[in-house]
Write a protein that holds these residues in place. Structure first.
Motif, PDB file in Angstrom:
ATOM      1  N   HIS A 149       0.825  -1.206   0.000  1.00 21.24           N
ATOM      2  CA  HIS A 149       0.000   0.000   0.000  1.00 21.24           C
ATOM      3  C   HIS A 149       0.857   1.251   0.000  1.00 21.24           C
ATOM      4  O   HIS A 149       2.048   1.208   0.313  1.00 21.24           O
ATOM      5  CB  HIS A 149      -1.048   0.003   1.116  1.00 21.24           C
ATOM      6  CG  HIS A 149      -0.539   0.053   2.525  1.00 21.24           C
ATOM      7  ND1 HIS A 149      -0.878  -0.886   3.467  1.00 21.24           N
ATOM      8  CD2 HIS A 149       0.247   0.948   3.173  1.00 21.24           C
ATOM      9  CE1 HIS A 149      -0.321  -0.566   4.633  1.00 21.24           C
ATOM     10  NE2 HIS A 149       0.375   0.524   4.488  1.00 21.24           N
ATOM     11  N   VAL A 151       0.647   5.401   1.153  1.00 19.94           N
ATOM     12  CA  VAL A 151      -0.076   6.413   1.930  1.00 19.94           C
ATOM     13  C   VAL A 151       0.341   7.770   1.396  1.00 19.94           C
ATOM     14  O   VAL A 151       1.528   8.113   1.420  1.00 19.94           O
ATOM     15  CB  VAL A 151       0.227   6.281   3.431  1.00 19.94           C
ATOM     16  CG1 VAL A 151      -0.597   7.277   4.224  1.00 19.94           C
ATOM     17  CG2 VAL A 151      -0.063   4.854   3.904  1.00 19.94           C
ATOM     18  N   HIS A 202      -5.899  -2.498   2.776  1.00 17.97           N
ATOM     19  CA  HIS A 202      -5.922  -1.216   2.054  1.00 17.97           C
ATOM     20  C   HIS A 202      -4.736  -1.147   1.108  1.00 17.97           C
ATOM     21  O   HIS A 202      -3.629  -1.553   1.455  1.00 17.97           O
ATOM     22  CB  HIS A 202      -5.976  -0.005   2.990  1.00 17.97           C
ATOM     23  CG  HIS A 202      -4.888   0.096   4.011  1.00 17.97           C
ATOM     24  ND1 HIS A 202      -4.898  -0.606   5.195  1.00 17.97           N
ATOM     25  CD2 HIS A 202      -3.747   0.843   4.029  1.00 17.97           C
ATOM     26  CE1 HIS A 202      -3.826  -0.289   5.904  1.00 17.97           C
ATOM     27  NE2 HIS A 202      -3.097   0.572   5.222  1.00 17.97           N
ATOM     28  N   HIS A 217       4.122   7.049   3.359  1.00 16.83           N
ATOM     29  CA  HIS A 217       4.900   5.810   3.355  1.00 16.83           C
ATOM     30  C   HIS A 217       4.346   4.823   2.334  1.00 16.83           C
ATOM     31  O   HIS A 217       3.246   4.991   1.817  1.00 16.83           O
ATOM     32  CB  HIS A 217       5.001   5.174   4.749  1.00 16.83           C
ATOM     33  CG  HIS A 217       3.759   4.497   5.265  1.00 16.83           C
ATOM     34  ND1 HIS A 217       2.957   5.036   6.227  1.00 16.83           N
ATOM     35  CD2 HIS A 217       3.188   3.298   4.968  1.00 16.83           C
ATOM     36  CE1 HIS A 217       1.948   4.214   6.497  1.00 16.83           C
ATOM     37  NE2 HIS A 217       2.062   3.148   5.744  1.00 16.83           N
ATOM     38  N   MET A 219       4.056   0.410   1.935  1.00 18.09           N
ATOM     39  CA  MET A 219       4.154  -0.811   2.738  1.00 18.09           C
ATOM     40  C   MET A 219       4.456  -2.016   1.859  1.00 18.09           C
ATOM     41  O   MET A 219       3.838  -2.194   0.805  1.00 18.09           O
ATOM     42  CB  MET A 219       2.830  -1.048   3.487  1.00 18.09           C
ATOM     43  CG  MET A 219       2.852  -2.166   4.515  1.00 18.09           C
ATOM     44  SD  MET A 219       2.778  -3.858   3.869  1.00 18.09           S
ATOM     45  CE  MET A 219       1.181  -3.856   3.040  1.00 18.09           C
ATOM     46  N   HIS A 249      -0.781  -2.690  14.036  1.00 10.88           N
ATOM     47  CA  HIS A 249      -1.854  -1.745  13.712  1.00 10.88           C
ATOM     48  C   HIS A 249      -3.220  -2.275  14.144  1.00 10.88           C
ATOM     49  O   HIS A 249      -3.475  -3.488  14.100  1.00 10.88           O
ATOM     50  CB  HIS A 249      -1.893  -1.473  12.205  1.00 10.88           C
ATOM     51  CG  HIS A 249      -0.819  -0.549  11.732  1.00 10.88           C
ATOM     52  ND1 HIS A 249      -0.575   0.669  12.319  1.00 10.88           N
ATOM     53  CD2 HIS A 249       0.076  -0.658  10.723  1.00 10.88           C
ATOM     54  CE1 HIS A 249       0.416   1.267  11.686  1.00 10.88           C
ATOM     55  NE2 HIS A 249       0.842   0.486  10.725  1.00 10.88           N
ATOM     56  N   TYR A 258       8.846   0.765  10.683  1.00  7.07           N
ATOM     57  CA  TYR A 258       8.983   1.738   9.601  1.00  7.07           C
ATOM     58  C   TYR A 258      10.430   2.202   9.527  1.00  7.07           C
ATOM     59  O   TYR A 258      11.066   2.417  10.559  1.00  7.07           O
ATOM     60  CB  TYR A 258       8.110   2.977   9.855  1.00  7.07           C
ATOM     61  CG  TYR A 258       6.617   2.761   9.728  1.00  7.07           C
ATOM     62  CD1 TYR A 258       5.931   1.974  10.656  1.00  7.07           C
ATOM     63  CD2 TYR A 258       5.896   3.356   8.705  1.00  7.07           C
ATOM     64  CE1 TYR A 258       4.560   1.790  10.561  1.00  7.07           C
ATOM     65  CE2 TYR A 258       4.519   3.191   8.606  1.00  7.07           C
ATOM     66  CZ  TYR A 258       3.857   2.402   9.525  1.00  7.07           C
ATOM     67  OH  TYR A 258       2.506   2.227   9.430  1.00  7.07           O
ATOM     68  N   GLU A 268       7.036   0.943   5.354  1.00  9.06           N
ATOM     69  CA  GLU A 268       6.540   0.053   6.405  1.00  9.06           C
ATOM     70  C   GLU A 268       6.833  -1.367   5.929  1.00  9.06           C
ATOM     71  O   GLU A 268       6.519  -1.727   4.791  1.00  9.06           O
ATOM     72  CB  GLU A 268       5.024   0.251   6.591  1.00  9.06           C
ATOM     73  CG  GLU A 268       4.420  -0.697   7.621  1.00  9.06           C
ATOM     74  CD  GLU A 268       2.912  -0.561   7.766  1.00  9.06           C
ATOM     75  OE1 GLU A 268       2.284   0.166   6.963  1.00  9.06           O
ATOM     76  OE2 GLU A 268       2.364  -1.213   8.676  1.00  9.06           O
TER      77      GLU A 268
END
Ligand SMILES: [Fe+2]
Length: 300
Positions: A149, A151, A202, A217, A219, A249, A258, A268
């Motif tokens: 993912h 962000v 996500h 970030h 992941m 999380h 991270y 991440e």
């Protein structure tokens, strides 16, 4: 029709040699010798059967350039573009050579309402070469679930969420306000976590938070806790800034830490993310980020 997955990301960097070392020695991806497209001015990192997942291009400054999203078929791509055009979104078609360079059949460039650049395409072009990690990462959880993912900063948070949901077919997974600074005056940062047409909890999260590097970030998920711990050892050995300690999380149940990339944003690195059945899933509103851990160190 919904976007299928986050296929790749394009990153600009003033130091692609640092990225090559970081990509291989810390992340555990494989830097391609040369796929014939970019020559000496780029580094491509392979994580699985897709010929590359990260394309790092030589530039004057370090910046996240674009997220590369794909539809599962040309029919979905054509329907998706028609929906975007009907909504008045400006689409810039890429040339056939650019599409070949991305290992796609076709793609367009567009911006979301917060100004993040997307490359949106179709065509799952594979080369049959196996992925072998240079540092022994067993594999990355990618394939049909995409890269992981991303962000992204979204100062127009509601409008940007609506863009991904209404025009690109994403769905809500979670929303939260993160109180990272702490204290009574911390207004918190609004976040939306959205999934697309695969089981990853996500594939994008939007944060009402400016990020000078263009990304908050990215992941990457590996199959075991050992593979996360070994990555943390490699990062510490390489002198990489650890941006957050190990933690779990609330929303996707990911166990992760991270670390800073050469381009200024964080990666991440985690395991154990849930894969909801979207036909029965109820989106959550999380009151905090973590069940435990994830103590941040923004310096470095
Ligand atoms: Fe994340």
């Amino acid at each position: 029709m919904a976007v299928k997955s986050l296929a790749y990301a394009v990153i600009d960097s003033a130091d692609i040699d640092a990225w090559r070392r970081y990509g291989e020695e810390v992340i555990g991806a494989r830097a391609l010798e040369n796929t014939g497209e970019g020559g000496a001015d780029e580094v491509r990192l392979r994580f699985d059967e897709r010929p590359f997942r990260l394309l790092i291009r030589k530039a004057d400054a370090d910046r996240f350039h674009a997220a590369g999203w794909v539809y599962g078929s040309k029919a979905d791509y054509d329907a998706g573009l028609a929906k975007l055009r009907a909504a008045g979104v400006a689409l810039e078609p890429a040339s056939a050579a650019e599409a070949k360079d991305r290992h796609l059949r076709e793609f367009v460039r567009l911006n979301d309402p917060s100004g993040n650049l997307l490359e949106l395409g179709w065509g799952n072009i594979v080369d049959g070469k196996p992925f072998i990690s240079p540092v022994g990462v067993p594999h990355f959880e990618m394939g049909e679930m995409g890269l992981g993912h991303v962000v992204l900063p979204a100062m127009k948070l509601a409008e940007t969420r609506a863009f991904y949901i209404d025009l690109l077919g994403f769905g809500d997974s979670d929303e939260m306000r993160a109180f990272v600074q702490g204290g009574p005056d911390d207004p918190g940062i609004g976040f939306h976590f959205l999934h697309c047409d695969n089981p990853r909890h996500h594939s994008i999260a939007l944060g009402e938070y400016p990020a000078p590097s263009g990304c908050i970030h990215m992941m990457f998920e590996v199959p075991t806790l050992d593979a996360v711990g070994q990555a943390l050892d490699r990062a510490i050995a390489a002198g990489t800034h650890i941006s957050s300690s190990f933690g779990k999380h609330m929303n996707d149940k990911m166990y992760s830490f991270y670390m800073r990339t050469p381009s200024g944003f964080d990666i991440e690195y985690g395991t154990g993310g849930i894969r909801p059945d979207w036909t029965t899933f109820t989106p959550t509103i999380s009151l905090k980020e973590d069940e435990w851990g994830h103590h941040w160190n923004f310096g470095g």
